[in-house]
Write an enzyme that holds these catalytic residues in place. Sequence first.
Site, PDB file in Angstrom:
ATOM      1  CD  GLU A 241      14.895  23.176   1.579  1.00  0.00           C
ATOM      2  OE1 GLU A 241      15.898  23.860   0.883  1.00  0.00           O
ATOM      3  OE2 GLU A 241      15.180  22.249   1.525  1.00  0.00           O
ATOM      4  CG  HIS A 257       6.333   0.843  18.771  1.00  0.00           C
ATOM      5  ND1 HIS A 257       5.778  -0.172  19.975  1.00  0.00           N
ATOM      6  CD2 HIS A 257       5.718   1.221  17.638  1.00  0.00           C
ATOM      7  CE1 HIS A 257       5.056  -0.418  18.731  1.00  0.00           C
ATOM      8  NE2 HIS A 257       4.722   0.356  17.733  1.00  0.00           N
ATOM      9  CE  LYS A 355      24.237  21.937  -1.496  1.00  0.00           C
ATOM     10  NZ  LYS A 355      23.326  22.120  -2.452  1.00  0.00           N
TER      11      LYS A 355
END
Length: 361
Positions: A241, A257, A355
């Site tokens: 950001e 893993h 948004k």
Amino acid sequence: MHANNVLDDPSRALAIDRSRMRDLLEGFPHHLEGGWGLGEDVEIPPFERLLICGMGGSAIGGDFLRAYLQQKGFHKPLEVVRGYRLPPLGDAAERTLVYALSYSGNTEETLACFEDAGRRGCPRIAITSGGRLAQLAHQQKVPVIEIPGGMPPRTALGYLLAPLLRSLLPALRRSQREAIEREFAETVGTLRSLSPLYAEEPEAENPAKRQARALFQKIPIIYGSAITEPIARRWKCQINENAKQPAYWDVLPELHHNEIVGWEWESPLAERFVYVLLRDPETEEHPQIQRRFRITRALLEERGRTVLEVRPPDETQGLLARLLSLSYLGDWVSYYLALLNGVDPTPVELIEAMKRRLAEG
Ligand code: F6R
């Protein structure tokens, strides 16, 4: 060393940091202190399970709370909910305390969780600077912790985390409460002493500037474990950001893993990765995690990858101070990286665009 170094030239730096994020970063210890006071007057009901709902820069306060309280012996289930719905609650809704954390008060996922919690009969508390969340909470007679407005949410971590933690103290045992109050005061002191180091020292003496330099034109891959897991996420998000740059994070031992196999990739692109290992002091890490970090470093370096190991500064003793000082360092690293990239750290145009487009329907 770097002629015309933007990191060491305040007037050039402020020409890039037009919205003055620097002031907000310097204010972090003060925000924590102010936020603590705001959490003092809230009455929380008895509860058995805790849900913290939020997104992005607001949710991270929940992650820090969870990591911290779990290590402090808080045994009730505590989850951070990022999304539109609460998890199944069975017949325990009335004993599930739901915090809605949204700095702006207008984040649709958090609003949806707040409403969902209301429908299911959960006790609720809102932490926000205003917006729709404050409105709904007032209408529905839900306690609101109102925090100061006008900041980018990610710079308001102090105002989001401190009242959350403070408001929960009555739910803890007396000895836990006293320990947390002590640690909190020490943490604010530690951050106050770190602030001038990160804000003012020249690059040669300033770990935040030096680490930003190491990440310039690179793709940071940040690894944490236990208490440094949420810090790895915070560093990643702050780099995205503030510096407008890709960054990724993962967590030990899980990454051994799966992610580990990606280290085999032979490509000129792989030279762009810088691996940042966020460590706690050795005395605090599980012995196997210490070994895993050492082997991680060796395996990466054997493949020619660049590895940076970062620890909380020596003077940080308590758990909260370690957590927040390492996170604070990352905030400054992302800030200096923004300066090196020549971008104003404050605007987050793509978050806003997303948004807006969602709101258009
Ligand atoms: C912006 C930022 C974002 C927001 C997120 C949710 O500074 O950090 O990640 O935090 O879009 O918005 P709020 O926090 O207002 O609910």
